[in-house]
Motif scaffolding. Structure first.
Motif, short mmCIF file in Angstrom:
data_model
loop_
_atom_site.label_atom_id
_atom_site.label_comp_id
_atom_site.label_asym_id
_atom_site.label_seq_id
_atom_site.Cartn_x
_atom_site.Cartn_y
_atom_site.Cartn_z
N ALA A 1 10.44 23.52 14.17
CA ALA A 1 10.88 22.20 14.63
C ALA A 1 10.66 22.06 16.14
O ALA A 1 10.25 20.99 16.62
N LEU A 2 10.89 23.13 16.89
CA LEU A 2 10.68 23.10 18.34
C LEU A 2 9.20 23.06 18.68
O LEU A 2 8.78 22.38 19.64
N LYS A 3 8.40 23.77 17.91
CA LYS A 3 6.95 23.75 18.13
C LYS A 3 6.40 22.33 17.95
O LYS A 3 5.59 21.85 18.75
N GLU A 4 6.87 21.65 16.91
CA GLU A 4 6.42 20.28 16.66
C GLU A 4 6.92 19.34 17.76
O GLU A 4 6.22 18.39 18.13
N GLU A 5 8.12 19.60 18.27
CA GLU A 5 8.62 18.79 19.37
C GLU A 5 7.76 18.98 20.62
O GLU A 5 7.47 18.01 21.34
N GLU A 6 7.37 20.21 20.87
CA GLU A 6 6.48 20.52 22.00
C GLU A 6 5.19 19.72 21.87
O GLU A 6 4.75 19.08 22.83
N GLU A 7 4.61 19.75 20.70
CA GLU A 7 3.36 19.04 20.46
C GLU A 7 3.54 17.54 20.56
O GLU A 7 2.69 16.83 21.11
N TRP A 8 4.68 17.06 20.07
CA TRP A 8 4.93 15.62 20.13
C TRP A 8 5.04 15.15 21.57
O TRP A 8 4.49 14.12 21.94
N GLY B 1 13.04 24.04 24.11
CA GLY B 1 13.62 25.31 23.68
C GLY B 1 15.09 25.13 23.39
O GLY B 1 15.56 24.03 23.09
N PHE B 2 15.85 26.22 23.49
CA PHE B 2 17.28 26.14 23.26
C PHE B 2 18.00 27.22 24.04
O PHE B 2 17.45 28.26 24.37
N LYS B 3 19.26 26.93 24.37
CA LYS B 3 20.14 27.93 24.96
C LYS B 3 21.38 28.04 24.08
O LYS B 3 21.74 27.10 23.37
N ILE B 4 22.02 29.19 24.10
CA ILE B 4 23.20 29.43 23.28
C ILE B 4 24.46 29.18 24.11
O ILE B 4 24.64 29.78 25.16
N LEU B 5 25.32 28.27 23.62
CA LEU B 5 26.55 27.94 24.32
C LEU B 5 27.71 28.86 23.94
O LEU B 5 28.60 29.11 24.75
N THR B 6 27.71 29.32 22.72
CA THR B 6 28.82 30.11 22.20
C THR B 6 28.90 31.47 22.88
O THR B 6 27.88 32.14 23.04
N PRO B 7 30.09 31.90 23.28
CA PRO B 7 30.23 33.20 23.94
C PRO B 7 29.83 34.34 23.01
O PRO B 7 29.85 34.19 21.78
N PRO B 8 29.50 35.49 23.57
CA PRO B 8 29.21 36.66 22.73
C PRO B 8 30.47 37.17 22.04
O PRO B 8 31.59 36.81 22.41
N ALA B 9 30.28 38.02 21.04
CA ALA B 9 31.41 38.65 20.37
C ALA B 9 32.21 39.44 21.41
O ALA B 9 31.62 39.98 22.36
N PRO C 1 17.99 15.07 18.55
CA PRO C 1 17.96 14.41 17.23
C PRO C 1 16.63 14.60 16.50
O PRO C 1 16.62 14.73 15.28
N ARG C 2 15.52 14.62 17.24
CA ARG C 2 14.23 14.82 16.58
C ARG C 2 14.13 16.24 16.01
O ARG C 2 13.68 16.44 14.90
N VAL C 3 14.55 17.20 16.81
CA VAL C 3 14.53 18.59 16.34
C VAL C 3 15.45 18.74 15.13
O VAL C 3 15.09 19.37 14.13
N PHE C 4 16.62 18.16 15.20
CA PHE C 4 17.59 18.25 14.11
C PHE C 4 17.02 17.63 12.83
O PHE C 4 17.16 18.19 11.73
N SER C 5 16.37 16.48 12.95
CA SER C 5 15.79 15.82 11.78
C SER C 5 14.70 16.67 11.14
O SER C 5 14.60 16.73 9.91
N ARG C 6 13.91 17.33 11.95
CA ARG C 6 12.87 18.22 11.40
C ARG C 6 13.50 19.40 10.67
O ARG C 6 12.98 19.87 9.65
N MET C 7 14.62 19.89 11.19
CA MET C 7 15.33 20.98 10.51
C MET C 7 15.82 20.52 9.14
O MET C 7 15.67 21.24 8.13
N GLU D 1 6.76 11.40 27.41
CA GLU D 1 7.73 10.34 27.19
C GLU D 1 8.46 10.59 25.88
O GLU D 1 7.88 11.06 24.90
N VAL D 2 9.71 10.28 25.85
CA VAL D 2 10.51 10.51 24.66
C VAL D 2 11.21 9.24 24.22
O VAL D 2 11.47 8.35 25.02
#
Length: 473
Positions: free
Chosen positions: A447-454, A374-382, A402-408, A461-462
């Motif tokens: 991209a995250l769904k495919e990472e989950e499946e992978w 999944g993902f979490k947001i690092l940037t503060p709110p407005a 990197p795998r998620v980024f490449s799929r994007m 193992e990654v």
């Protein structure tokens, strides 16, 4: 988490139709998916203006014009120019625009050199340590160029500072344990705890990694109260967020122009020096800092141009300045306050869609599982952000990001990556649309769904190589 109204594709299309700035996209050349390394037809979704802005059509025209002037007029282009932009004064039309955007007087702004060179230039003049006041405050997670540059300056004062003082000269600000961004109250406490020894506080306006917008209006008064100077790195702030250097009483600042100002790869930088700031006679002089009225008399006596331009060194590079002029003229036509307002809407829409995604991890929830894909947001709110949004892909490490980024990238979403786990996304006001926000979130989820499946297929193992693995799928 409170329920939010999730904008539909129709809602996003309506926002684009009603957007008073929707015409500015046509001013830019949008790259294709294939050109950006992806698969498929059509335009890429370019959310990487925080790293390199797109080429504007007017910039292309301006550069071709300059090449023609070079070809036909040669050296006389410095003085006579068919388009009214003599190279001798190529920075003249830029200065008023830049001053307006950063909230400064024209005489406080100069268009020159590169960001890191400008850091060195200004620190040479304004970092004047004494035995009692010699420390520099900087965030520990600062961009490497800032970190390296700032650390080099105490070493230049080894006649004044002891080896122990040089070793202790830099105070690195760090977030609280378990947090990603700095709290203003913690910065103020560090200043108070070291009030008698601090010479300069050096901060970014917008932090490059997390996208945090610092509360300079609250920090600057404290810096001056303790008797220190405050400087800003505005590389990720200029052209992105509202900036009021005079009102905030910032002492000096630097910036680059190839991000939100679209001046091209490694284009020229700029800087600001508050009117009346004393350099103690430590100016690094160059002939382009000499009074423009007498510069070409080649006098042996240096007579600096009043204000920030007196700190320039060499003549202004034409081919990296002219694309900037195109963007500044467009911003002036649009109105920067209108851009800031649209930027808040764009980024706010992206946040809403991300926070309602099944892959979103709410770090404010103590039960949130950060070991899942999944993902979490690092940037503060407005209001403590610009248009950049940094997301951390989980689980961290092991090549997941990197795998998620490449799929994007394969699907045409261009952001940029920062190891070990961060993907930075920045929908830029001048050329991005609301409907692209919706498509971008769907690409991230796929991209995250495919990472989950992978990961399930590979028994959890990654592959540490990350990018190499994508090419094998």
């Amino acid at each position: 988490m409170m329920s939010k109204a999730i904008p539909s594709a129709e809602d996003l299309a309506r926002l684009d139709r009603e957007d008073p700035l929707n015409w500015t996209r046509d001013e830019f050349e949008i790259p294709t998916i294939k050109a950006c390394g992806g698969e498929g037809d059509g335009d890429a979704i370019y959310f990487c203006g925080n790293s390199l802005g797109l080429l504007s059509r007017r910039a292309r025209q301006h550069v071709l014009e300059e090449l023609d002037v070079w070809s036909t007029s040669t050296v006389t282009g410095h003085f006579k120019h068919p388009h009214g932009r003599p190279w001798k004064h190529v920075d003249a039309p830029l200065t008023p625009h830049l001053a307006k955007i950063v909230g400064a007087k024209e005489e406080e702004v100069a268009h020159s050199s590169t960001l890191t060179s400008n850091i060195h230039n200004l620190f040479t003049s304004f970092y004047r340590p004494t035995e009692k006041r010699w420390k520099i405050v900087i965030e520990k997670g600062s961009f490497p160029s800032d970190w390296y540059a700032i650390h080099s300056h105490p070493q230049l004062h080894d006649k004044i500072l002891s080896p122990e003082q040089i070793k202790e000269a830099v105070i690195g600000l760090e977030p609280r344990e378990g947090e990603e961004t700095l709290r203003t109250e913690d910065i103020l406490k560090v200043l108070d705890d070291n009030k008698d020894t601090i010479a300069i506080v050096w901060l970014p306006l917008v932090q490059y990694y997390t996208g945090q917008l610092f509360d300079v209006a609250a920090i600057a008064p404290k810096v001056h109260e303790i008797g220190a100077l405050i400087g800003l790195d505005m590389a990720h702030g200029i052209g992105n967020v509202e900036t009021k250097l005079n009102e905030w009483e910032v002492d000096f600042a630097v910036w680059c122009t190839y991000k939100y100002l679209n001046a091209g790869p490694a284009a020229i930088g700029g800087y600001y020096i508050r009117a009346g700031l004393d350099d103690g006679g430590r100016r690094l002089a160059g002939w382009w800092g000499n009074d423009a009225a007498t510069r070409f008399q080649m006098s042996p006596d240096f007579q600096p141009t009043p204000g920030a331009k007196g700190y320039q060194h060499s003549c202004t590079p034409v081919l990296s300045s002219i694309p900037l002029l195109a963007t500044l003229e467009l911003i002036d036509k649009v109105g920067f306050s209108n851009m800031v307002a649209k930027g808040r809407r764009l980024t706010g829409t992206l946040v809403t869609l991300l926070e309602t995604s099944p892959y979103y991890i709410d770090t404010s929830d103590p039960k949130a599982d950060q070991s899942k894909v999944g993902f979490k947001i690092l940037t503060p709110p407005a209001p403590y952000r610009g248009t950049q949004l940094s997301i951390a892909i989980t689980p961290e490490g092991h090549g997941t990001m990197p795998r998620v980024f490449s799929r994007m990238i394969q699907r045409g979403l261009v952001g940029d990556e920062r190891q070990p786990s961060v993907i930075r996304l920045s929908p830029v006001v001048l050329y991005n649309r609301f409907e692209e926000i919706g498509r971008a979130v769907k690409i991230i989820e796929q991209a995250l769904k495919e990472e989950e499946e992978w990961q399930k297929t590979n028994g959890g193992e990654v592959d540490l190589k990350g990018h190499d693995l994508i090419s094998k799928e």
